[in-house]
Structures are given as C-alpha cells and as structure tokens.
Design a protein around this motif. Structure first.
Motif, PDB file in Angstrom:
ATOM      1  N   ALA A 101      11.856  -5.567   2.218  1.00 48.02           N
ATOM      2  CA  ALA A 101      10.743  -6.317   1.639  1.00 48.02           C
ATOM      3  C   ALA A 101      10.439  -7.553   2.471  1.00 48.02           C
ATOM      4  N   GLY A 102       9.160  -7.763   2.771  1.00 44.97           N
ATOM      5  CA  GLY A 102       8.749  -8.940   3.525  1.00 44.97           C
ATOM      6  C   GLY A 102       8.859 -10.197   2.676  1.00 44.97           C
ATOM      7  N   ALA A 103       9.115 -11.316   3.333  1.00 51.18           N
ATOM      8  CA  ALA A 103       9.282 -12.587   2.625  1.00 51.18           C
ATOM      9  C   ALA A 103       7.952 -13.313   2.508  1.00 51.18           C
ATOM     10  N   GLU A 104       7.660 -13.836   1.320  1.00 50.29           N
ATOM     11  CA  GLU A 104       6.501 -14.692   1.068  1.00 50.29           C
ATOM     12  C   GLU A 104       5.196 -14.097   1.598  1.00 50.29           C
ATOM     13  N   GLY A 105       4.892 -12.894   1.162  1.00 50.12           N
ATOM     14  CA  GLY A 105       3.623 -12.285   1.514  1.00 50.12           C
ATOM     15  C   GLY A 105       3.603 -11.541   2.828  1.00 50.12           C
ATOM     16  N   ALA A 106       4.689 -11.588   3.592  1.00 46.76           N
ATOM     17  CA  ALA A 106       4.743 -10.859   4.860  1.00 46.76           C
ATOM     18  C   ALA A 106       4.848  -9.360   4.592  1.00 46.76           C
ATOM     19  N   ASP A 107       4.442  -8.568   5.572  1.00 39.99           N
ATOM     20  CA  ASP A 107       4.489  -7.115   5.424  1.00 39.99           C
ATOM     21  C   ASP A 107       5.929  -6.629   5.322  1.00 39.99           C
ATOM     22  N   ASP A 108       6.116  -5.533   4.582  1.00 41.04           N
ATOM     23  CA  ASP A 108       7.425  -4.900   4.540  1.00 41.04           C
ATOM     24  C   ASP A 108       7.755  -4.328   5.920  1.00 41.04           C
ATOM     25  N   VAL A 109       9.040  -4.204   6.207  1.00 43.96           N
ATOM     26  CA  VAL A 109       9.487  -3.771   7.533  1.00 43.96           C
ATOM     27  C   VAL A 109      10.372  -2.540   7.401  1.00 43.96           C
ATOM     28  N   GLU A 110      10.031  -1.491   8.143  1.00 45.23           N
ATOM     29  CA  GLU A 110      10.872  -0.305   8.188  1.00 45.23           C
ATOM     30  C   GLU A 110      12.066  -0.577   9.102  1.00 45.23           C
ATOM     31  N   GLN A 111      13.251  -0.190   8.656  1.00 47.70           N
ATOM     32  CA  GLN A 111      14.466  -0.451   9.419  1.00 47.70           C
ATOM     33  C   GLN A 111      15.390   0.760   9.403  1.00 47.70           C
ATOM     34  N   PHE A 170      21.197  -3.000  13.000  1.00 44.54           N
ATOM     35  CA  PHE A 170      19.846  -2.935  12.449  1.00 44.54           C
ATOM     36  C   PHE A 170      18.845  -2.803  13.593  1.00 44.54           C
ATOM     37  N   THR A 171      17.949  -1.825  13.498  1.00 45.67           N
ATOM     38  CA  THR A 171      16.974  -1.617  14.564  1.00 45.67           C
ATOM     39  C   THR A 171      15.692  -1.016  14.000  1.00 45.67           C
ATOM     40  N   PRO A 172      14.536  -1.278  14.610  1.00 44.42           N
ATOM     41  CA  PRO A 172      13.297  -0.632  14.167  1.00 44.42           C
ATOM     42  C   PRO A 172      13.374   0.875  14.399  1.00 44.42           C
ATOM     43  N   PRO A 173      12.760   1.684  13.525  1.00 47.51           N
ATOM     44  CA  PRO A 173      12.840   3.146  13.672  1.00 47.51           C
ATOM     45  C   PRO A 173      12.355   3.656  15.025  1.00 47.51           C
ATOM     46  N   ASP A 174      11.254   3.099  15.532  1.00 49.32           N
ATOM     47  CA  ASP A 174      10.699   3.587  16.797  1.00 49.32           C
ATOM     48  C   ASP A 174      11.620   3.315  17.976  1.00 49.32           C
ATOM     49  N   ASP A 175      12.523   2.355  17.822  1.00 46.53           N
ATOM     50  CA  ASP A 175      13.428   1.995  18.914  1.00 46.53           C
ATOM     51  C   ASP A 175      14.829   2.561  18.726  1.00 46.53           C
ATOM     52  N   TYR A 176      15.019   3.395  17.694  1.00 49.95           N
ATOM     53  CA  TYR A 176      16.378   3.806  17.361  1.00 49.95           C
ATOM     54  C   TYR A 176      17.068   4.534  18.507  1.00 49.95           C
ATOM     55  N   ALA A 208      22.011  -1.483  -4.572  1.00 49.21           N
ATOM     56  CA  ALA A 208      21.932  -2.499  -5.619  1.00 49.21           C
ATOM     57  C   ALA A 208      20.960  -3.626  -5.285  1.00 49.21           C
ATOM     58  N   ASP A 209      20.620  -3.788  -4.019  1.00 43.92           N
ATOM     59  CA  ASP A 209      19.772  -4.904  -3.596  1.00 43.92           C
ATOM     60  C   ASP A 209      18.304  -4.476  -3.620  1.00 43.92           C
ATOM     61  N   GLU A 210      17.483  -5.159  -4.425  1.00 43.50           N
ATOM     62  CA  GLU A 210      16.075  -4.802  -4.560  1.00 43.50           C
ATOM     63  C   GLU A 210      15.277  -5.043  -3.283  1.00 43.50           C
ATOM     64  N   ALA A 211      15.831  -5.813  -2.349  1.00 43.91           N
ATOM     65  CA  ALA A 211      15.124  -6.061  -1.092  1.00 43.91           C
ATOM     66  C   ALA A 211      15.068  -4.814  -0.217  1.00 43.91           C
ATOM     67  N   PHE A 212      15.965  -3.847  -0.484  1.00 40.47           N
ATOM     68  CA  PHE A 212      16.007  -2.615   0.297  1.00 40.47           C
ATOM     69  C   PHE A 212      15.408  -1.486  -0.529  1.00 40.47           C
ATOM     70  N   GLY A 213      14.264  -0.973  -0.081  1.00 37.76           N
ATOM     71  CA  GLY A 213      13.595   0.091  -0.819  1.00 37.76           C
ATOM     72  C   GLY A 213      13.675   1.424  -0.098  1.00 37.76           C
ATOM     73  N   GLY A 214      13.676   2.507  -0.865  1.00 37.37           N
ATOM     74  CA  GLY A 214      13.658   3.847  -0.280  1.00 37.37           C
ATOM     75  C   GLY A 214      14.855   4.150   0.590  1.00 37.37           C
ATOM     76  N   VAL A 215      16.027   3.669   0.211  1.00 31.53           N
ATOM     77  CA  VAL A 215      17.226   3.877   1.025  1.00 31.53           C
ATOM     78  C   VAL A 215      17.604   5.360   1.026  1.00 31.53           C
ATOM     79  N   ARG A 216      17.772   5.912   2.203  1.00 31.49           N
ATOM     80  CA  ARG A 216      18.204   7.304   2.328  1.00 31.49           C
ATOM     81  C   ARG A 216      18.937   7.480   3.648  1.00 31.49           C
ATOM     82  N   ILE A 217      19.720   8.541   3.736  1.00 37.90           N
ATOM     83  CA  ILE A 217      20.427   8.841   4.982  1.00 37.90           C
ATOM     84  C   ILE A 217      19.446   9.477   5.957  1.00 37.90           C
TER      85      ILE A 217
END
Length: 320
Positions: free
Chosen positions: A253-263, A283-289, A218-227
């Motif tokens: 979604a990044g805040a105020e022009g910042a890049d989006d972040v994969e999580q 919550f962790t970056p994908p490369d560090d999962y 429901a939150d637009e800040a989270f895009g492409g949510v999948r398992i």
C-alpha cells in the motif's frame, strides 16, 4: 534540465538564465530558495570535519553544501554548484542529492559521474577547467549511521561470526546488533536485501519461513500475498538440508495517497547451528526479479560462515 540517478543518489543538471552578477550570486539565489521558501524547512548549511562551513565564492564558480536535519524522515545532503557558461549564456547549476546515511559510501560514485561533466565549447572536462568536481567531507553528526560490525566494505556478524563483503553497486543502509539479533540491510538502488540472524528455541527453517508468511498475512499493508510461480507454473519454493526458501508477490500500500507498489519478496532461512537462524529477505520490483535474482546470487556467493565454510553449492536463490 537533466536528472540522473543510480537509485540511491540523484544529480540534477540545469542551465539557468537567472539575473545574477556572477556564479556566487547564482549560488546564493538557490540557497535562498532552499532555506527560505518553506519547501525545505529543515535545510541548513553543512560543515566539514574542521567545523568550517562548506562553501566557496567566485565569479566563474561558486558552491555550497546544505543538509537536512534529523526531523526529516530521510535526511539528505545537498551539494550545490553554479558555473558560468561561455559567451555569457547564463549558468550551469549542478545539484547532487545524497542520502545522509549513505553519504560516505556514495561520494565515490557521484564524484565519478561529475568528473565527466563538460561545459559547452570546451574540450576539457569541467573538472580540469575549473578545479575538480568532488563532494566534500561533511560532518554528519547524529545522521551518520552506527554500522555495527562493518570495517571498510566487510561486514562481520558480531554475534554469529559470518561475514560478507559489500562491494558496489551494493551499499550498506544499516548494520545493527542488539541482544543476539544481528541485522544487515543493503541496497543496490533497485532492491533491498536484509540478512537477519537471531537465536530462538527449537527454531527450524520451516518455522522461520512460517513466521514471515504469517507476518505478511496479518499486515494490512501487504495485499494479495501469494507464492510466486515460475515459468513452468510451479510455485517458487524449496528446501534442502541447509535451509528453505519461498518467493512471494504482493501489493504494498502506498503511503499518504501514493500509488500502491507491486513487490516480490524472496525469503530464505538457514540454520547457523546452536539454535541460531539466518533469515534473508530480498525485496525487488517484479519486472526486475530475474536480473535482481542473479545479482543476489552473485552477492550471496561471498557469504562466509563462522567456520570459514562457504555456503553449499546447492544453496542458491531460485529463478523463474
């Protein structure tokens, strides 16, 4: 110029040839930059527990401590020190930037780093040559978080009694309790981990996970949510008698022009009995999962429930 960080605090080291008569002049020049340039509009001198301004003058060494006020979104403490370099080569400038809410927990790690500092053409560390390099005690006032349920490094849930030792590299960001909802937020500098306990009518682990999934969708800040899928292509989710877990990936979604972040978000829900639920969000970056999954597993191995029974052996975070 060197920038060092543990993911929570930052130490900047730079040499400066600024025109200053001594280390005190060097320090005052940087204080003027911090307080009068407009780049740090909410920066003021910090005081210690004795209400004295934290600064020291000297020809070879001078220091000061500044602090951002509560109008800043994430206020920090700035420790600034200037030291004269040998052979009139200028000054060594040390700036330690520590989040105000983590200041008391981060002084130890920062002090350990600064104690290794060596000036050019000197065999002894700078700490022994010109006094110890340590962060001072700071009167944080309202910036000091009220860590409910925390005694030393041990957290005990006020409402549900489970406890957990929070040892380095983990630090406590916040600990709250409000009308039967207890929350502990910790970080190791790379990832964020939240233990959230609450009571609800007819709550089950499956329903708990469903609530998280619905919130993400429901939150637009989270895009492409999948398992997330494991190495075998199977979705990272499971259940047992004690709880369910699922691992999501999404783009924040990044805040105020910042890049989006994969999580990556690992969610686990387990019952505490009598209508109570413990929800764990990591919550962790994908490369560090993978590495962070192991770190989480080691950290949560110390979780002790109110009946002093450790978590079941089969309740462990999943790996890819």
């Amino acid at each position: 110029f060197v920038e060092l960080s543990n993911g929570l605090s930052t130490v900047l080291l730079r040499s400066s040839t600024m025109e200053a008569a001594d280390a005190t002049g060097c320090r005052d020049g940087f204080i003027k930059t911090f307080t009068e340039s407009g780049a740090w509009p909410a920066m003021t001198p910090a005081t210690g527990p004795d209400v004295r301004t934290l600064r020291g003058d000297g020809a070879d060494r001078a220091f000061a401590t500044l602090i951002e006020d509560a109008t800043v979104e994430a206020p920090a403490v700035y420790y600034l020190e200037c030291r004269t370099l040998p052979a009139a080569e200028g000054f060594l400038v040390v700036i330690a930037i520590v989040p105000a809410n983590l200041y008391e927990q981060q002084t130890g790690p920062v002090d350990q780093l600064l104690a290794t500092l060596q000036l050019p053409a000197q065999d002894a560390p700078a700490a022994s040559a010109a006094g110890p390099i340590t962060l001072p005690g700071v009167a944080l006032g309202d910036l000091a978080p009220a860590l409910v349920g925390v005694a030393g490094t041990t957290y005990t849930s006020p409402s549900y009694g489970f406890r957990l030792d929070v040892a380095a590299p983990w630090v406590i960001e916040s600990a709250t309790s409000d009308q039967g909802a207890d929350a502990l937020h910790v970080s190791d500098g790379t990832s964020q981990l939240v233990l959230d306990a609450y009571r609800a009518t007819d709550i089950t682990p499956a329903a708990c996970l469903g609530e998280v999934g619905a919130e993400l969708a429901a939150d637009e800040a989270f895009g492409g949510v999948r398992i997330m899928q494991g190495a075998d292509g199977a979705p990272l989710r499971g259940s047992d008698a004690n709880g369910d877990y699922v691992v999501y990936t999404f783009t924040l979604a990044g805040a105020e022009g910042a890049d989006d972040v994969e999580q990556v978000l690992y969610v686990a829900c387990r019952t505490l009995g009598d209508g109570a639920m413990l929800r764990i969000l990591h919550f962790t970056p994908p490369d560090d999962y993978d590495a962070q999954s192991r770190a989480r597993q080691a950290f949560l191995a110390g979780l002790v429930l109110a009946d002093a029974t450790p978590p079941p052996a089969d309740w462990r975070p999943p790996h890819r």
